[in-house]
Design an enzyme around this catalytic site. Structure first.
Site, PDB file in Angstrom:
ATOM      1  N   GLN A 135      -5.856   4.019  -6.304  1.00  0.00           N
ATOM      2  CA  GLN A 135      -6.804   4.365  -5.256  1.00  0.00           C
ATOM      3  C   GLN A 135      -7.004   5.878  -5.291  1.00  0.00           C
ATOM      4  O   GLN A 135      -6.094   6.645  -4.999  1.00  0.00           O
ATOM      5  CB  GLN A 135      -6.265   3.949  -3.869  1.00  0.00           C
ATOM      6  CG  GLN A 135      -7.288   4.153  -2.763  1.00  0.00           C
ATOM      7  CD  GLN A 135      -6.654   4.237  -1.385  1.00  0.00           C
ATOM      8  OE1 GLN A 135      -5.447   4.473  -1.251  1.00  0.00           O
ATOM      9  NE2 GLN A 135      -7.451   4.052  -0.364  1.00  0.00           N
TER      10      GLN A 135
ATOM     11  N   ARG B 136      56.244  34.441 -22.461  1.00  0.00           N
ATOM     12  CA  ARG B 136      56.328  35.279 -21.270  1.00  0.00           C
ATOM     13  C   ARG B 136      56.726  36.656 -21.739  1.00  0.00           C
ATOM     14  O   ARG B 136      57.627  36.778 -22.562  1.00  0.00           O
ATOM     15  CB  ARG B 136      57.487  34.773 -20.425  1.00  0.00           C
ATOM     16  CG  ARG B 136      57.133  34.356 -19.052  1.00  0.00           C
ATOM     17  CD  ARG B 136      58.391  33.979 -18.336  1.00  0.00           C
ATOM     18  NE  ARG B 136      58.291  32.651 -17.760  1.00  0.00           N
ATOM     19  CZ  ARG B 136      59.322  31.986 -17.285  1.00  0.00           C
ATOM     20  NH1 ARG B 136      60.552  32.481 -17.379  1.00  0.00           N
ATOM     21  NH2 ARG B 136      59.139  30.819 -16.753  1.00  0.00           N
TER      22      ARG B 136
ATOM     23  N   LEU C 182       0.847  -1.194   0.000  1.00  0.00           N
ATOM     24  CA  LEU C 182       0.000   0.000   0.000  1.00  0.00           C
ATOM     25  C   LEU C 182       0.883   1.246   0.000  1.00  0.00           C
ATOM     26  O   LEU C 182       1.707   1.434   0.896  1.00  0.00           O
ATOM     27  CB  LEU C 182      -0.912   0.018   1.232  1.00  0.00           C
ATOM     28  CG  LEU C 182      -1.755  -1.242   1.467  1.00  0.00           C
ATOM     29  CD1 LEU C 182      -2.713  -1.018   2.631  1.00  0.00           C
ATOM     30  CD2 LEU C 182      -2.518  -1.645   0.203  1.00  0.00           C
TER      31      LEU C 182
ATOM     32  N   ARG D  85       2.219  13.907   7.405  1.00  0.00           N
ATOM     33  CA  ARG D  85       3.091  14.219   8.539  1.00  0.00           C
ATOM     34  C   ARG D  85       4.538  14.485   8.137  1.00  0.00           C
ATOM     35  O   ARG D  85       5.310  15.058   8.879  1.00  0.00           O
ATOM     36  CB  ARG D  85       3.037  13.066   9.563  1.00  0.00           C
ATOM     37  CG  ARG D  85       1.714  12.963  10.285  1.00  0.00           C
ATOM     38  CD  ARG D  85       1.545  11.628  10.990  1.00  0.00           C
ATOM     39  NE  ARG D  85       1.060  10.580  10.103  1.00  0.00           N
ATOM     40  CZ  ARG D  85       0.798   9.326  10.476  1.00  0.00           C
ATOM     41  NH1 ARG D  85       1.007   8.966  11.735  1.00  0.00           N
ATOM     42  NH2 ARG D  85       0.345   8.430   9.613  1.00  0.00           N
TER      43      ARG D  85
HETATM   44  C1  UD1 Z   1      -0.934   2.082  10.076  1.00  0.00           C
HETATM   45  C2  UD1 Z   1      -1.907   1.143  10.816  1.00  0.00           C
HETATM   46  C3  UD1 Z   1      -1.490   1.055  12.278  1.00  0.00           C
HETATM   47  C4  UD1 Z   1      -0.061   0.558  12.371  1.00  0.00           C
HETATM   48  C5  UD1 Z   1       0.897   1.413  11.529  1.00  0.00           C
HETATM   49  C6  UD1 Z   1       2.225   0.700  11.445  1.00  0.00           C
HETATM   50  C7  UD1 Z   1      -4.073   1.380   9.706  1.00  0.00           C
HETATM   51  C8  UD1 Z   1      -5.445   1.956   9.785  1.00  0.00           C
HETATM   52  N1  UD1 Z   1      -3.234   1.672  10.717  1.00  0.00           N
HETATM   53  O1  UD1 Z   1      -1.092   3.364  10.630  1.00  0.00           O
HETATM   54  O2  UD1 Z   1      -2.336   0.160  12.973  1.00  0.00           O
HETATM   55  O3  UD1 Z   1       0.346   0.553  13.727  1.00  0.00           O
HETATM   56  O4  UD1 Z   1       0.396   1.582  10.199  1.00  0.00           O
HETATM   57  O5  UD1 Z   1       3.179   1.459  10.753  1.00  0.00           O
HETATM   58  O6  UD1 Z   1      -3.789   0.676   8.762  1.00  0.00           O
HETATM   59  N2  UD1 Z   1      -2.170   4.178   2.396  1.00  0.00           N
HETATM   60  C9  UD1 Z   1      -2.841   3.993   1.195  1.00  0.00           C
HETATM   61  N3  UD1 Z   1      -4.086   4.525   1.054  1.00  0.00           N
HETATM   62  C10 UD1 Z   1      -4.719   5.213   2.042  1.00  0.00           C
HETATM   63  C11 UD1 Z   1      -4.030   5.395   3.268  1.00  0.00           C
HETATM   64  C12 UD1 Z   1      -2.763   4.868   3.423  1.00  0.00           C
HETATM   65  O7  UD1 Z   1      -2.317   3.376   0.276  1.00  0.00           O
HETATM   66  O8  UD1 Z   1      -5.863   5.657   1.832  1.00  0.00           O
HETATM   67  C13 UD1 Z   1      -0.797   3.635   2.549  1.00  0.00           C
HETATM   68  C14 UD1 Z   1       0.207   4.719   2.858  1.00  0.00           C
HETATM   69  O9  UD1 Z   1       0.790   5.195   1.653  1.00  0.00           O
HETATM   70  C15 UD1 Z   1       1.220   4.001   3.738  1.00  0.00           C
HETATM   71  C16 UD1 Z   1       0.430   2.871   4.386  1.00  0.00           C
HETATM   72  O10 UD1 Z   1      -0.775   2.740   3.642  1.00  0.00           O
HETATM   73  O11 UD1 Z   1       2.267   3.447   2.984  1.00  0.00           O
HETATM   74  C17 UD1 Z   1       0.119   3.151   5.852  1.00  0.00           C
HETATM   75  O12 UD1 Z   1      -0.629   4.339   5.978  1.00  0.00           O
HETATM   76  P1  UD1 Z   1      -0.378   5.374   7.158  1.00  0.00           P
HETATM   77  O13 UD1 Z   1      -1.311   6.503   6.982  1.00  0.00           O
HETATM   78  O14 UD1 Z   1       1.053   5.682   7.288  1.00  0.00           O
HETATM   79  O15 UD1 Z   1      -0.878   4.502   8.412  1.00  0.00           O
HETATM   80  P2  UD1 Z   1      -0.467   4.697   9.937  1.00  0.00           P
HETATM   81  O16 UD1 Z   1      -1.221   5.846  10.497  1.00  0.00           O
HETATM   82  O17 UD1 Z   1       0.988   4.716  10.088  1.00  0.00           O
HETATM   83 CA    CA Z   2       2.668   4.741   8.629  1.00  0.00          CA
END
Ligand code: UD1
Ligand code: CA
Length: 459
Positions: A76, A441, A9, A16
């Site tokens: 997505q 020179r 994903l 952040r």
């Molecule tokens: C996520 C987990 C959390 C875990 C943590 C570990 C969820 C809801 N939470 O939180 O339980 O402890 O990772 O690192 O999954 N992404 C998509 N599409 C979206 C949202 C995110 O592809 O709509 C991808 C992001 O690009 C990223 C990954 O999913 O690579 C994780 O998303 P992020 O928002 O970083 O999740 P965390 O808040 O870190």
């Molecule tokens: Ca993350």
């Protein structure tokens, strides 16, 4: 073990990180985060394609992956959470075997850890990696029942104060039976503080269906560090650098301080090489035997022969240095330079597309660009090849055994025959014959009893 399909994903924005670049393209040891994850994923996927969910900055991500074979992209748009992201990949996934979900922002994970995890979790269960982190903030907490069974994952934002105290966290690696995904993902609801579809809710949905979730505790949970902001990015960088240098030291590389060597690429080296503190190695680096690299030197795509010494604060890029040569201190070797065996390039010398023959020396304050210089040539201090006429670059050719006196300008295109001597301070605009002395020179004059204007006024 059943077939494993891997999905990464990587569609999120990475708010952040506060960067204009998509988060998964931030560099770690010189390579985008996503490339690290992909490398691991490919080892686990064996011959299967790896599925990538992209969205934010999709074109940039695809461009960065260029010609990597065996990838299947899913889009997505809009990004409505990690559960929604996996749903976008569903049409491309077979309903047999298991699906391993990785996050594009968890870059330190190693293939052998994932293999052990996959072995540990039975094919018909849900599996997740968990661990206890000194600082669990930002991670989902693992909720367990009295008997220890995993009941669900609660995202930090949705935690009650008591749940927030839980130290065991979800590290973000999930394996699921493929035939259940459609049902579970269809049942997700965005009823949480972010209004998103959480992948992590699949754990409680599985429990409702009587499917057990196995939490596999990582021996070192730092391996699953999630990179969400600049601080975590630098933490991941230090962890990865430490891991790399440990492997290099095991293979015999010596250095003054392993915490002060940075490798952002690949390094091959022969026996008895030694790195002083603050050396940075980028791209593809090859070192022969007994190479010594001084403090603060930076090498990028360089091939260095046996017994070469690179003195402090030199910058070498896209070059080849033959055995026994000595470079620096404070030398700048630019792309296309080939420095011959036992040659010396000293302080404040800049080279570009230079071929310097064996045993030749340019020890002080020179610019040598677009030049082919033979063996045993002495380039005096301050010598400049004037290679650029404002429009085009021109070449300087110098034969073997030439002595170029200090502060000479060689106005290219120009050739100097073998064995010639050029007197100091010359401006050479025409070819120089072999042997003999050539100099240009203006004659030296001395004017006796001369007073400067100010002294004259004072009478
Ligand atoms: C996520 C987990 C959390 C875990 C943590 C570990 C969820 C809801 N939470 O939180 O339980 O402890 O990772 O690192 O999954 N992404 C998509 N599409 C979206 C949202 C995110 O592809 O709509 C991808 C992001 O690009 C990223 C990954 O999913 O690579 C994780 O998303 P992020 O928002 O970083 O999740 P965390 O808040 O870190
Ligand atoms: Ca993350």
């Amino acid at each position: 073990m059943a077939r494993v399909q891997v999905v990464i994903l990587a569609a999120g924005k990475g708010t952040r990180m506060r960067s204009a670049q998509p988060k998964v393209l931030q560099l770690l040891a010189g390579k985008p985060l996503l490339h690290h994850v992909l490398h691991t994923a490919q080892q686990v996927a064996d011959q299967e394609p790896v599925h990538l969910v992209v969205g934010h900055g999709a074109e940039l991500l695809q461009a960065s992956l260029g010609s990597v074979p065996g990838l299947v992209f899913h889009y997505q748009e809009p990004q409505r959470g990690t559960g929604d992201a996996l749903r976008c990949a569903l049409p491309g996934l077979a309903k047999e075997g298991r699906v391993l979900v990785l996050y594009g922002d968890v870059p330190l994970l190693q293939a052998q850890t994932l293999q052990a995890f996959l072995q540990h979790v039975p094919d018909d269960c849900v599996g997740l990696c968990s661990g206890e982190l000194p600082d669990p903030s930002g991670y989902g907490r693992i909720l367990r029942q009295e008997d220890g069974t995993v009941a669900g994952i609660q995202e930090e934002r949705d935690c009650s104060p008591r749940e927030r105290e839980i130290r065991e966290v979800n590290l973000g690696i999930l394996v699921l039976p493929a035939n259940r995904l459609e049902n579970w993902l269809g049942a997700l609801a965005p009823n949480n503080s972010q209004g998103e579809y959480y992948l992590t809710d699949l754990v409680s949905l599985a429990a409702q269906d009587g499917i057990k979730t196995i939490a596999y505790r990582l021996a070192d949970p730092r391996e699953a560090l999630g990179v969400n902001d600049a601080e975590q990015l630098s933490q991941a960088e230090r962890l990865l650098q430490a891991r790399q240098i440990r492997t290099l030291q095991q293979a015999g590389l010596r250095c003054a301080d392993p915490a002060r060597v940075d490798l952002r690429g690949s390094l091959e080296f022969g026996p008895d090489c030694y790195l002083e503190p603050n050396v940075i190695l980028e791209g593809r680096i090859e070192l022969g035997a007994r190479v010594r690299i001084g403090a603060g030197a930076i090498l990028r795509d360089a091939c260095i022969g046996n017994d070469v010494e690179i003195l402090p604060y030199s910058l070498l890029e896209g070059c080849k240095i033959d055995h026994g040569a000595r470079i620096g201190p404070f030398a700048r070797i630019r792309p296309g330079s080939e420095i011959g065996a036992n040659a010396h390039v000293g302080n404040f010398v800049e080279t570009k597309k230079l071929r310097l023959g064996a045993g030749s020396k340019a020890n002080h304050l020179s610019y040598l660009g677009d030049a082919e210089i033979g063996a045993q040539v002495n380039i005096g201090a301050g010598v400049i090849t004037c290679n650029y006429d404002g429009v085009e670059k021109h070449k300087t050719e110098i034969g073997d055994g030439v002595f170029v006196g200090s502060d000479t300008q060689l106005v290219a295109p120009v050739r100097v025959g073998a064995g010639a001597t050029i007197g100091a301070g010359s401006t050479i605009t025409r070819d120089v014959p072999a042997g003999g002395l050539t100099l240009s020179r203006s004659p030296q004059k001395s004017i006796p009893h001369w007073h400067g204007p100010r002294q004259a006024n004072k009478g």
